[in-house]
Design an enzyme around this catalytic site. Sequence first.
Site, mmCIF file in Angstrom:
data_model
loop_
_atom_site.group_PDB
_atom_site.id
_atom_site.type_symbol
_atom_site.label_atom_id
_atom_site.label_comp_id
_atom_site.label_asym_id
_atom_site.label_seq_id
_atom_site.Cartn_x
_atom_site.Cartn_y
_atom_site.Cartn_z
ATOM 1 N N LEU A 1 -8.639 -2.865 1.922
ATOM 2 C CA LEU A 1 -9.539 -3.946 2.265
ATOM 3 C C LEU A 1 -10.619 -3.611 2.828
ATOM 4 O O LEU A 1 -10.816 -2.851 3.859
ATOM 5 C CB LEU A 1 -8.484 -5.165 2.776
ATOM 6 C CG LEU A 1 -7.351 -5.525 2.169
ATOM 7 C CD1 LEU A 1 -6.785 -6.243 3.278
ATOM 8 C CD2 LEU A 1 -7.912 -6.484 0.985
ATOM 9 N N HIS B 1 4.753 -0.250 5.398
ATOM 10 C CA HIS B 1 4.650 1.391 4.965
ATOM 11 C C HIS B 1 5.868 1.912 4.804
ATOM 12 O O HIS B 1 6.817 1.860 5.991
ATOM 13 C CB HIS B 1 3.567 1.981 5.721
ATOM 14 C CG HIS B 1 3.227 3.227 5.300
ATOM 15 N ND1 HIS B 1 2.372 3.481 4.212
ATOM 16 C CD2 HIS B 1 3.729 4.505 5.840
ATOM 17 C CE1 HIS B 1 2.431 4.819 4.257
ATOM 18 N NE2 HIS B 1 3.083 5.456 5.147
ATOM 19 N N MET C 1 -2.218 -1.906 -3.231
ATOM 20 C CA MET C 1 -2.844 -0.356 -3.584
ATOM 21 C C MET C 1 -4.697 -0.374 -3.417
ATOM 22 O O MET C 1 -4.774 0.763 -3.689
ATOM 23 C CB MET C 1 -2.515 0.134 -4.664
ATOM 24 C CG MET C 1 -1.160 0.269 -4.981
ATOM 25 S SD MET C 1 -0.295 1.351 -3.642
ATOM 26 C CE MET C 1 -0.741 2.775 -4.035
HETATM 27 C C1 GRF Z 1 6.693 -0.216 -0.549
HETATM 28 O O1 GRF Z 1 7.616 0.668 -0.799
HETATM 29 C C2 GRF Z 1 5.859 -0.367 0.530
HETATM 30 O O2 GRF Z 1 6.298 0.166 1.817
HETATM 31 C C3 GRF Z 1 4.940 0.097 0.142
HETATM 32 O O3 GRF Z 1 4.706 -0.025 -1.352
HETATM 33 C C4 GRF Z 1 6.027 -0.363 -1.989
HETATM 34 C C5 GRF Z 1 5.916 -1.584 -2.589
HETATM 35 O O4 GRF Z 1 7.060 -2.061 -3.352
HETATM 36 N N1 GRF Z 1 3.493 -0.118 0.763
HETATM 37 P P1 GRF Z 1 7.431 -3.328 -3.973
HETATM 38 O O5 GRF Z 1 6.229 -3.670 -4.894
HETATM 39 O O6 GRF Z 1 7.432 -4.239 -2.908
HETATM 40 O O7 GRF Z 1 8.712 -3.043 -4.708
#
Ligand code: GRF
Length: 196
Positions: A95, A111, A92
């Site tokens: 970078l 994504h 989150m």
């Molecule tokens: C996933 O839905 C991914 O696409 C997004 O964040 C979520 C991460 O889920 N970027 P997890 O931590 O892998 O369960």
Amino acid sequence: MNCVILGSGKGSNARAILEASTQQFLGNTKIKAIFSDQPDAQILSIADSFAIPARHLSLDEDSAFISSDESKALFEIINEYSPDLIVLAGFMKILPVDFIDKFQGRIINIHPSLLPSFKGLNAIKRAFDHGVKITGCTVHVVTEKIDDGKIIAQAPVRVMETDSLESVTQKIHAAEHVLLPSVIAKISQEYIKLSQ
Ligand code: GRF
């Protein structure tokens, strides 16, 4: 191929990658470490349960951005594992350009939408609320622009009349857990070439 994973949350994609690795589905990929900016994130416990080094990244929790001092430290700690590939799986933080430049073309992100639609946060909900009939997930190269780099692979998910936000979310996660390991396997086998 040395690979490290960065994430901030549940780690279901990291788990899918580690399970694929255990089952020898990732070619010559070695998952060297998993990093999280969240000390209590489930992704770190998942790393532990697969006996993979789980490393906490000490970053300012009040900012989505990474400062230049943090960026230098981040490079040092990640570079200890000599990664050929860095996988962002629910990371989150944004970078910084200098960090991306150092690993040019070798950082990928998953994504939960069919990019270029629904970039950014809450993509599944925004697509669902918009009434799309096909959504899905995308693996792309990370650049300084959010959710914007070259698309490597996508998986579609149909939205049926009977679907709820929850059921679509589950279908997208299930698609991610197949797509991301398969992309890593193809990169390691050089079926997918990342530009350097
Ligand atoms: C996933 O839905 C991914 O696409 C997004 O964040 C979520 C991460 O889920 N970027 P997890 O931590 O892998 O369960």
